[in-house]
Design a protein around this motif. Structure first.
Motif, PDB file in Angstrom:
ATOM      1  N   PRO A 131       0.847  -1.192   0.000  1.00 32.68           N
ATOM      2  CA  PRO A 131      -0.043   0.243   0.036  1.00 32.68           C
ATOM      3  C   PRO A 131       0.800   1.085  -0.081  1.00 32.68           C
ATOM      4  CG  PRO A 131      -0.714  -1.525   1.517  1.00 32.68           C
ATOM      5  CD  PRO A 131       0.357  -2.232   1.100  1.00 32.68           C
ATOM      6  N   TRP A 132       1.890   1.110   0.631  1.00 33.88           N
ATOM      7  CA  TRP A 132       2.847   2.367   0.573  1.00 33.88           C
ATOM      8  C   TRP A 132       3.924   2.649  -0.327  1.00 33.88           C
ATOM      9  CZ3 TRP A 132       1.871  -1.167   4.609  1.00 33.88           C
ATOM     10  CH2 TRP A 132       1.146  -0.304   5.645  1.00 33.88           C
ATOM     11  N   LEU A 133       4.303   1.320  -0.950  1.00 35.94           N
ATOM     12  CA  LEU A 133       5.343   1.546  -2.287  1.00 35.94           C
ATOM     13  C   LEU A 133       4.869   1.363  -3.234  1.00 35.94           C
ATOM     14  CD1 LEU A 133       8.296  -0.603  -0.321  1.00 35.94           C
ATOM     15  CD2 LEU A 133       7.744   1.627  -0.258  1.00 35.94           C
ATOM     16  N   PRO A 135       1.015   1.756  -4.104  1.00 40.11           N
ATOM     17  CA  PRO A 135      -0.230   2.200  -4.246  1.00 40.11           C
ATOM     18  C   PRO A 135      -1.058   2.159  -5.143  1.00 40.11           C
ATOM     19  CG  PRO A 135       1.012   4.410  -3.885  1.00 40.11           C
ATOM     20  CD  PRO A 135       1.941   3.183  -4.078  1.00 40.11           C
ATOM     21  N   SER A 136      -0.643   2.350  -6.484  1.00 39.36           N
ATOM     22  CA  SER A 136      -1.377   2.353  -7.465  1.00 39.36           C
ATOM     23  C   SER A 136      -1.880   1.191  -8.090  1.00 39.36           C
ATOM     24  CB  SER A 136      -0.756   3.081  -9.012  1.00 39.36           C
ATOM     25  OG  SER A 136      -0.376   4.452  -8.477  1.00 39.36           O
ATOM     26  N   MET A 140      -5.142   2.603  -4.537  1.00 32.37           N
ATOM     27  CA  MET A 140      -5.174   3.501  -3.409  1.00 32.37           C
ATOM     28  C   MET A 140      -4.804   4.964  -3.876  1.00 32.37           C
ATOM     29  SD  MET A 140      -5.231   1.808  -0.543  1.00 32.37           S
ATOM     30  CE  MET A 140      -4.629   3.105   0.609  1.00 32.37           C
ATOM     31  N   ASN A 141      -5.353   6.094  -3.459  1.00 29.42           N
ATOM     32  CA  ASN A 141      -5.487   7.329  -3.788  1.00 29.42           C
ATOM     33  C   ASN A 141      -4.381   8.123  -2.951  1.00 29.42           C
ATOM     34  OD1 ASN A 141      -6.578   8.072  -6.226  1.00 29.42           O
ATOM     35  ND2 ASN A 141      -8.592   8.681  -5.292  1.00 29.42           N
ATOM     36  N   VAL A 142      -4.548   7.810  -1.694  1.00 28.20           N
ATOM     37  CA  VAL A 142      -3.790   8.307  -0.694  1.00 28.20           C
ATOM     38  C   VAL A 142      -3.501   7.280   0.467  1.00 28.20           C
ATOM     39  CG1 VAL A 142      -4.671  10.699  -0.980  1.00 28.20           C
ATOM     40  CG2 VAL A 142      -6.065   9.245   0.550  1.00 28.20           C
ATOM     41  N   THR A 143      -2.308   7.547   1.167  1.00 29.00           N
ATOM     42  CA  THR A 143      -2.036   6.586   1.926  1.00 29.00           C
ATOM     43  C   THR A 143      -2.068   6.986   3.576  1.00 29.00           C
ATOM     44  OG1 THR A 143       0.286   7.244   1.790  1.00 29.00           O
ATOM     45  CG2 THR A 143      -0.521   5.418   0.622  1.00 29.00           C
ATOM     46  N   ALA A 144      -2.475   8.199   3.777  1.00 27.99           N
ATOM     47  CA  ALA A 144      -2.333   8.879   5.023  1.00 27.99           C
ATOM     48  C   ALA A 144      -3.105   7.941   6.138  1.00 27.99           C
ATOM     49  CB  ALA A 144      -3.075  10.355   5.074  1.00 27.99           C
ATOM     50  N   PRO A 145      -4.365   7.365   5.707  1.00 27.94           N
ATOM     51  CA  PRO A 145      -4.987   6.588   6.667  1.00 27.94           C
ATOM     52  C   PRO A 145      -4.309   5.711   7.271  1.00 27.94           C
ATOM     53  CG  PRO A 145      -6.246   7.191   4.955  1.00 27.94           C
ATOM     54  CD  PRO A 145      -5.032   7.732   4.347  1.00 27.94           C
ATOM     55  N   MET A 147      -0.843   5.463   7.733  1.00 27.64           N
ATOM     56  CA  MET A 147       0.520   5.676   8.200  1.00 27.64           C
ATOM     57  C   MET A 147       0.781   5.467   9.712  1.00 27.64           C
ATOM     58  SD  MET A 147       2.399   6.646   5.176  1.00 27.64           S
ATOM     59  CE  MET A 147       3.704   7.249   6.169  1.00 27.64           C
ATOM     60  N   HIS A 148      -0.221   5.476  10.322  1.00 27.92           N
ATOM     61  CA  HIS A 148      -0.144   5.237  11.910  1.00 27.92           C
ATOM     62  C   HIS A 148       0.750   3.976  11.899  1.00 27.92           C
ATOM     63  CE1 HIS A 148      -1.620   8.864  13.750  1.00 27.92           C
ATOM     64  NE2 HIS A 148      -2.346   8.810  12.947  1.00 27.92           N
ATOM     65  N   LEU A 150       2.472   2.187   9.541  1.00 31.48           N
ATOM     66  CA  LEU A 150       3.631   2.200   9.224  1.00 31.48           C
ATOM     67  C   LEU A 150       4.761   2.657  10.197  1.00 31.48           C
ATOM     68  CD1 LEU A 150       4.967   1.430   6.203  1.00 31.48           C
ATOM     69  CD2 LEU A 150       5.078   3.842   6.011  1.00 31.48           C
ATOM     70  N   ARG A 151       4.191   4.090  10.911  1.00 31.43           N
ATOM     71  CA  ARG A 151       4.865   4.631  12.123  1.00 31.43           C
ATOM     72  C   ARG A 151       5.487   3.720  12.906  1.00 31.43           C
ATOM     73  NH1 ARG A 151       2.782   8.022  16.240  1.00 31.43           N
ATOM     74  NH2 ARG A 151       4.320   9.435  17.038  1.00 31.43           N
TER      75      ARG A 151
ATOM     76  N   GLU B 601      -0.868  13.727   3.165  1.00 29.86           N
ATOM     77  CA  GLU B 601       0.392  13.027   2.565  1.00 29.86           C
ATOM     78  C   GLU B 601       1.645  14.092   2.955  1.00 29.86           C
ATOM     79  OE1 GLU B 601      -0.142  10.170   1.517  1.00 29.86           O
ATOM     80  OE2 GLU B 601      -2.270  10.183   2.006  1.00 29.86           O
ATOM     81  N   ILE B 715      -1.259   8.605  -4.100  1.00 29.32           N
ATOM     82  CA  ILE B 715      -0.077   9.320  -3.436  1.00 29.32           C
ATOM     83  C   ILE B 715       0.257   8.575  -2.202  1.00 29.32           C
ATOM     84  CG2 ILE B 715       0.476  11.387  -2.548  1.00 29.32           C
ATOM     85  CD1 ILE B 715      -1.583  12.717  -4.445  1.00 29.32           C
TER      86      ILE B 715
END
Lengths: 239, 764
Positions: A131-133, A135-136, A140-145, A147-148, A150-151, B601, B715
């Motif tokens: 999903p992070w490396l 995403p397309s 996935m359009n964005v990965t912010a949701p 990221m917690h 991954l952190r 992002e 993204i």
């Protein structure tokens, strides 16, 4: 021997037979020392809470009712037993193993704090970073949701990976410190579904493509290829 | 050589005319194009009205091209044909009527409203509209009256030279021509082909028939074809009875098919054409084509069709008409004599004969050379746009365009921005108005359209009159939903997508532009000539979805930075003034902060970068809504980077904005939706040679150089952070890529842009 608590929050809340849940099921089934194994689930207000062993037969398909149950029915059966929490709890030095992938920010933040306080007694199995490396590939359009999580994984000190590639991605692209001293690779077994070993037979005519239908598994390529030349059964769910 | 003809097609759309005489005449004339040897050398463009129903499929095929406005750049020569100049407003076509280089022709039917004003022009509005049309009718170079009578009235009313008139007549529909060799014996009735209009005067025929005991005794019926309302039929039956007629001998025939009408003509003992006034008499031609003797009132348009005065009667003289009907109906030799005299009347009015007269004159008109005027003048452009101080990137862009444009052309600017500013050389005329589109002094009209309320007047005028149009935004969703109406937005999107679009769809698209399916550019693309876009991706969408062409001009940076201003020493000095430590990596995202710009992002990319041990700070260089400020503060506090994110909850000054373009090390410009959208901010980054990370679609839409590093359109904060790290690893953040920047600006500057703009609007 220390007590090990396995966090199966997602498994009991959403038993949809994913690949990750198959790994989890086999972990529970073959855990070498069951007497030291405890089950837990995350609760937003209380943190990791004990689960009764009563849920195990449902998760391991040892319960006749559960074997034939649909996902919804299984969820119902699980919910009935979730209320029977194990009041004995676990010792303070218990090890927590998190073999699930999850994105609930509260759960991620709770574990982030736990990793900070107990870095060497909080273990994670890491599946992949698609999903992070990439995403397309999975739409996935964005990965912010996401990221917690991954952190959290980046912060973890006790991690195991399902392949060398995942480990290498972790070291080079997520932690970016170049060190491969970040935990073992535990390749997944191929015996999880208990099928006998298969042999070639010219009489076989049906092709089966197993797994969730998403961009990452490029089912569409199979479909386009086989749609004109034969029968194809898709076993999985759209996501 | 192709002869281009623009045709006013509104009478074929308008249900009041499309299926009546006007529509049938126009259709027959245009259809004949393909029957003449030179037919294929004509290229016909219909100008339509989007408020009227669409053309039928068969009518569409009369034309090579359909357009919604009549705007034509000065460089394109055509001939113009007005198909019904007295029934539809001339204003949408006025620009064509005032251009000296376009030969103009009009089909003229009659001046009946002028001659019978109490009946047809009873309201003030109707009188003003008619007089307006009459005034504009003077501006045509050639006329096609449908009769000599109409031609004469035209010459009397407008003092038109008879040499500028070609009388065409009106052709008989082919479906009403006689079938080979079939002659039906008379069936004992008299036919009147009329309609509900009082001037058709069926009363005189009814009185004549009702008053004839001889016709009654012979059982000769009177059949009246045409749509007569029930009360009118009752009144006419009363008239017939009062005249002494037998009720069973009067019959009304509404809604006859052509086949039925032809059968009536061939079976009638005679046809009576009793009108008080006509521009042409189709029943006379149709009847004679089918071997039916005609008795006609002596109004001028009818009198010119029949050679024998005995076949004419005064429209108020029922006694004379009664005698003539009795003579023709009851006396076969007389009937045969009349038939023979009139036998060839119709032959002048076949589609071939009428078409030959029309197209011959059109060819002569098209051959008239354009006036050879040595202009020696610069092109004169009308430019309609919001301008500074309107808080709009489009306004700034127009301002930047106008300076170089005014150096090459005489530019008159129409803007409704209060206290609008224009650069030196351009002249601010006033608010956007039809003057820009209609006044012949302009060689081209350029409307600037964007997805904000600032463009409403420009849009309305574009829809009505057409012009060249610069579409700044790749989608017009907000404009349609917020400025126009949800109903119109739904209709336009339904048309674009070929499915019903509901309010829920619009709400979903407004909330999450990633889900947007429609561009809302079709009406603009139809009205614009040409449509100008700044993104090749937008051009692909317009051409792919609407099958309409458009021109792509490069999107030009409009903030300029001298090499000195962005040199390492100048940047260091500025960073010291801004209290930025030398070693700190400044990541900046320019423009208003909004979810579609993937601000989360950006935040997470900073978190990753900092986790990778880089001393980085993120600046959102644009206004952030208070609710978003609160959200971002909470999120960044939770993940421990609150002290490294700077937000502004106010508009930034130009100085502040420029300072960050100079001081920043890396820019982040992301968009979660695609569809060819552009970003003014990314152009600023390009102009400042500021290394930037952008998602691929946005970067490609802006045709960005290599120092704009691409990340996938899905993204990922991780990939964004990696791209930032690669810029740092390459040292680009310290030494800006001035050579590549200069190479980009060599091609993308307003001088070049204006040259290309003048070329595409026909004023090169």
């Amino acid at each position: 021997m220390k007590c090990v608590v396995i966090d199966i929050t997602e498994f009991v809340a959403n038993p949809i037979r994913t690949g990750i849940q198959r790994v989890l099921r086999e972990l529970l089934r073959y855990w070498p020392n069951p007497s030291h194994l405890k089950l837990g689930r995350f609760d937003g207000s209380r943190g990791l809470v004990p689960l009764s062993d009563d849920v195990l037969p449902l998760l391991l398909d040892d319960d006749e009712q559960a074997k034939e149950a649909t996902t919804e029915e299984l969820r119902g059966l699980l919910e009935q037993r979730l209320n029977c929490t194990d009041s004995s709890g676990w010792p303070d030095d218990a090890i927590v193993l998190v073999p699930e992938l999850f994105f609930d920010p509260l759960r991620c933040l709770w574990y982030f704090e736990r990793v900070r306080q107990h870095p060497m007694s909080t273990f994670f199995i890491v599946y992949d970073f698609i999903p992070w490396l990439y995403p397309s590939r999975i739409g996935m359009n964005v990965t912010a949701p996401l990221m917690h999580y991954l952190r959290l994984i980046r912060e973890a000190r006790c991690t195991a990976f399902i392949s060398s590639q995942v480990k290498s991605d972790y070291a080079a692209r997520i932690r970016r410190n170049g060190s491969l001293d970040c935990g073992p690779v535990l390749p997944l077994g191929a015996d999880g579904i208990g099928l006998e070993r298969q042999a070639f037979s010219a009489r076989k005519r049906v092709w089966v493509s197993i797994g969730a239908i998403n961009g990452n598994k490029i089912k569409i390529v199979f479909m386009l290829h086989f749609i004109t030349c034969g029968k194809m059964d898709l076993m999985g769910s759209w996501c | 050589m192709t002869i281009r003809m623009i045709v006013d097609g509104r009478c074929l759309q308008d249900p009041n005319y499309a299926i009546r005489g006007v529509g049938q005449h126009v259709r027959a004339l245009l259809r004949y194009r393909h029957r003449q040897p030179m037919g294929s050398s004509w290229h016909l463009t219909a100008v339509l009205d989007r408020e009227l129903p669409p053309l039928s499929r068969a009518d569409e095929e009369l034309f090579d091209q359909l357009r919604m406005t009549a705007y034509l750049p000065s460089a394109q020569r055509s001939v113009f044909l007005s198909t019904s100049p007295m029934t539809h407003s001339p204003l949408p076509l006025a620009r064509l009527l005032m251009r000296p280089d376009i030969p103009r022709a009009a089909i003229v039917y009659d001046f009946i409203p002028h001659d019978m004003p109490q009946q047809y022009l009873s309201s003030q509005k109707a009188r003003i509209s008619y007089t307006t049309c009459l005034t504009w009718l003077r501006r045509f170079d050639h006329y096609f009256p449908i009769s000599h009578y109409t031609s004469t009235r035209l010459q009397e009313l407008l003092n038109v030279d008879s040499r500028r008139c070609t009388v065409t007549g009106v052709s008989v529909r082919e479906s009403l021509l006689p079938a080979n060799g079939t002659m039906t014996p008379p069936d004992g009735f008299v036919l009147v082909v009329g309609g509900g209009d009082p001037r058709k005067n069926p009363e005189v025929a009814i009185a004549a028939h009702g008053g004839s005991s001889r016709l009654a005794a012979a059982g000769i019926r009177l059949l009246i074809a045409g749509a007569y309302p029930e009360d009118m039929q009752r009144s006419l039956r009363g008239l017939h009875e009062r005249a002494g007629g037998r009720p069973e001998l009067l019959q009304f025939l509404p809604k006859l098919s052509d086949e039925e009408l032809r059968a009536c003509y061939t079976a009638a003992v005679c046809t009576v054409a009793p009108s008080r006034i006509e521009g042409f008499s189709i029943p006379i031609v149709e009847a004679t084509a089918n071997g039916c003797p005609v008795l006609a009132s002596n109004c001028a348009a009818q009198a010119e069709l029949l050679d024998d005065p005995k076949d004419l009667f005064d429209p108020d003289d029922s006694a004379t008409l009664r005698r003539r009907i009795e003579a023709v109906a009851l006396n076969p030799p007389e009937r045969e004599r009349v038939r023979r005299v009139q036998a060839d009347t119709w032959r002048r009015f076949t589609e071939k004969e009428v078409g030959r007269r029309f197209w011959g004159a059109m060819l002569d008109l098209a051959a008239v050379p354009a006036p050879a005027v040595l202009r020696g003048n610069r092109p004169r452009i009308a430019f309609l746009s919001p301008l500074p101080p309107a808080p709009s990137g489009v306004a700034d862009y127009s301002f930047a365009t106008l300076g170089p444009l005014a150096a090459r052309a005489d530019v008159e600017v129409f803007s409704d921005t209060p206290d609008a500013r224009v650069p030196e050389g351009a002249r601010l005329v006033g608010e956007p108005s039809a003057l820009a589109h209609l006044h012949p002094r302009f060689d081209a009209v350029v409307s600037v359209i964007g997805n904000s309320p600032f463009h409403l007047k420009e849009f309305d005028l574009l829809m009505r009159y057409g012009s060249a149009a610069i579409a700044h935004d790749a989608r017009m969703l907000d404009f349609y939903c917020d400025v126009l109406s949800a109903e119109r937005a739904s209709a336009v999107a339904s048309d674009e997508l070929g499915r019903s679009v509901q309010q829920e769809d619009l709400n979903r698209w407004m909330q999450d532009p990633c889900t947007l399916e429609a561009l809302f550019l079709k009406e603009i693309a139809e009205a614009a000539h040409p449509l100008i876009v700044h993104s090749p991706i937008s051009a692909q969408y317009v051409e792919g979805r609407y099958n309409l062409s458009c021109k792509v001009l490069p999107f030009v940076p409009y903030r300029n930075f001298a090499a000195q201003e962005i040199s390492a020493p100048a940047r260091s000095a500025l960073r010291r003034r801004l209290d930025i430590p030398d070693e700190q990596l400044i990541i900046a995202s320019f423009g208003v902060v909004d979810p579609v710009k993937a601000f989360e992002e950006c935040v997470w990319a900073l978190e990753m970068i900092r986790a990778w041990n880089m001393n980085a700070r993120l600046i959102f260089v644009g206004k952030t809504r208070k609710a978003l400020v609160k959200f971002i503060r909470k999120e960044t506090r939770t993940i421990g980077i609150e002290n490294y994110v700077t937000l502004y909850d106010r508009e930034l000054s130009e100085d502040e904005y420029r300072s960050w373009l100079v001081a920043a090390d890396v820019a982040l410009q992301l968009r979660t939706y695609q569809l060819g959208g552009l970003s003014g901010a990314i152009l600023d980054c390009i102009s400042a040679a500021l290394p930037t990370v952008a998602n691929a679609h946005l970067a490609e839409a802006c045709d960005a150089p290599s120092y704009v590093r691409r990340v996938p359109d899905g993204i990922s904060a991780v990939l964004v952070a990696e791209a930032i790290a690669s810029i740092v690893a390459d040292g680009l953040h310290r030494n800006r890529p001035l050579k590549e920047r200069d190479a980009v600006l060599e091609l993308r500057n307003f001088a070049t842009y204006v040259d290309q703009l003048l070329a595409v609007v026909g004023c090169a």
